[in-house]
Design an enzyme around this catalytic site. Structure first.
Site, PDB file in Angstrom:
ATOM      1  CG  HIS A 172      -1.104   1.214  -4.362  1.00 41.85           C
ATOM      2  ND1 HIS A 172      -0.962   0.977  -5.709  1.00 41.85           N
ATOM      3  CD2 HIS A 172      -1.654   0.083  -3.846  1.00 41.85           C
ATOM      4  CE1 HIS A 172      -1.409  -0.244  -5.987  1.00 41.85           C
ATOM      5  NE2 HIS A 172      -1.828  -0.807  -4.867  1.00 41.85           N
ATOM      6  CG  ASP A 195       2.290  -7.330  -5.846  1.00 41.55           C
ATOM      7  OD1 ASP A 195       1.708  -6.848  -4.857  1.00 41.55           O
ATOM      8  OD2 ASP A 195       1.773  -8.178  -6.599  1.00 41.55           O
ATOM      9  CD  GLU A 253      -2.696  -1.435   0.030  1.00 44.06           C
ATOM     10  OE1 GLU A 253      -2.977  -0.470  -0.696  1.00 44.06           O
ATOM     11  OE2 GLU A 253      -3.009  -2.608  -0.255  1.00 44.06           O
TER      12      GLU A 253
HETATM   13 ZN   LIG Z   1      -2.747  -2.588  -4.457  1.00 44.16          ZN
END
Ligand SMILES: [Zn+2]
Length: 418
Positions: A281, A359, A278
């Site tokens: 992101h 990732d 996260e």
């Molecule tokens: Zn994600």
């Protein structure tokens, strides 16, 4: 130049802008996730679990596809026959056929017609997710969520329609320009306010309680150079056994949210692995990218509607004089449904690339591919994902790489392949 020429020029300029923004922000390079590793990872998953996940999706499939087909059919019938226009007239009649009543109430009536027709299929899908233990919601809770989303949709959709038709009413020749700017502005505004206005309607968010895990996550964010004020926990366990985490909002409303189910089901190391994803992101500005692409797409959609509005045959089918009048709401929804269907695979592709990049961020930040892989296995198990879904379904709908792709990416990362 006529307004129509200006609209064509603006459309071209926005298409170029969309292509440039996509070229610059979408991670076109994907880190390797070799098929051989995927097959090996699949072979190591318990066969019974894989079979159960596939049965689950096989049972959901008829209801899902029937729902999609029915939604599309309803939108086309309401938009490409005069039935949609009649419904809008009906809704406006008690209010002296005022355009605002037609816009807001007519819009609601047309949307509600589609929602009610697909409701039995949604209920059928609910019985399946309950039977497989993913959802733990009673019919009462399910119905309450449904009514809440109707209410949110009615308020947001009502405001959007009122604004749109106010503009077409006030500026019959130039509405596309104001409408495009308004639609783009609305997408940006919603990115800011949805996390603080709409998300709390469905879940309660609390700051993660003090403790070693919270300390570690805040330290991880600091080490990553991503300012995170807090990690919030959503009370998802009220309705689901599934686990998830996400980042939403922009600037002052940006937050990282983890489901409470994740905290109870996963090990602290795995929660760190998910949070690192996260943070990726947040660091790469993925919410901003999505907002920017969404705003450009919304502006393009409004101009496309204006240009479609000169297609006399289309207006005749819908039984309307202009695409800028509330009676054309059915036609607008039909165009939106077709556009959504056509752009879906492209959106899913962009989403998968962005997820694969997050990732890689998680793997690099934690330096722990073994835990990353264990987390993917747990995510897949708890959420009953098909670890290696059918290719065409994956290409059409998947917002994330598959479980085996994510496990394979971790294995490649561990070998130094980036
Ligand atoms: Zn994600």
């Amino acid at each position: 130049m006529t307004p129509r020429m200006w609209a064509l020029v603006s459309f071209g300029v926005l298409v170029v802008a969309l292509v440039v923004v996509a070229a610059l922000t979408v991670p076109w390079h994907r880190a390797p996730a070799p098929r051989a590793d995927q097959v090996a990872a699949l072979g190591q998953l318990p066969a019974e679990q894989v079979a159960r996940a596939r049965r689950f999706h096989a049972e959901l499939r008829p209801g899902s596809y029937a729902g999609m087909a029915l939604s599309l059919l309803v939108a086309l019938v309401l938009g490409l026959t005069p039935i949609g226009a009649r419904l809008v007239e009906l809704a406006g009649r008690p209010f002296g056929d005022h355009w605002l009543a037609r816009a807001v109430l007519g819009g609601m009536l047309v949307v509600l017609a589609g929602e009610l027709l697909t409701l039995p299929l949604a209920a059928w899908r609910h019985t399946i997710v309950v039977r497989y233990g993913i959802s733990i919601q009673s019919w009462g809770g399910w119905g309450a969520d449904l009514l809440k989303s109707f209410a949110v949709g009615a308020v947001l959709g009502g405001l959007a329609l009122a604004g749109f038709f106010a503009v077409t009413h006030a500026a019959p020749r130039w509405w596309w320009a104001f409408g495009a700017a308004g639609a783009a502005g609305l997408v940006v505004l919603l990115s800011f306010v949805l996390p603080v206005v709409v998300e709390p309607i469905f879940n309660k968010f609390t700051a993660m309680p003090d403790g070693p895990l919270r300390t570690e996550l805040i330290a991880l964010a600091a080490a990553d150079g991503v300012p995170v004020r807090d990690v919030l926990v959503a009370d998802a366990s009220r309705r689901t056994r599934a686990v998830n985490a996400y980042v939403s909002g922009l600037g002052p409303t940006r937050r990282i949210v983890v489901y409470d189910t994740l905290l109870t089901e996963a090990t602290p190391e795995e929660v760190v692995s998910v949070t690192a994803h996260e943070l990726g992101h947040a660091k790469d500005g993925d919410v901003l990218t999505g907002t920017l692409l969404g705003a450009l797409g919304a502006a393009l959609a409004v101009i496309a509607l204006y240009l479609l509005g000169s297609w006399a045959g289309l207006l005749r089918l819908a039984g309307v004089d202009s695409i800028g009048e509330p009676r054309a709401i059915g036609l607008l929804l039909a165009v939106a449904a077709v556009a959504g269907l056509l752009s879906g695979p492209g959106q899913a592709f962009v989403s998968r690339r962005i997820e694969a990049r997050a990732d890689q961020h998680s793997l690099a930040l934690t330096g722990d591919p073994a835990t990353f892989e264990a987390m993917q296995r747990r995510l897949g198990t708890l959420n009953l994902s098909d670890p290696d879904p059918p290719t065409w379904e994956f290409l059409m709908f998947a917002s994330h790489p598959s479980t085996v792709q994510r496990m394979a990416a971790a294995r490649a990362y561990a070998r130094g392949e980036r």
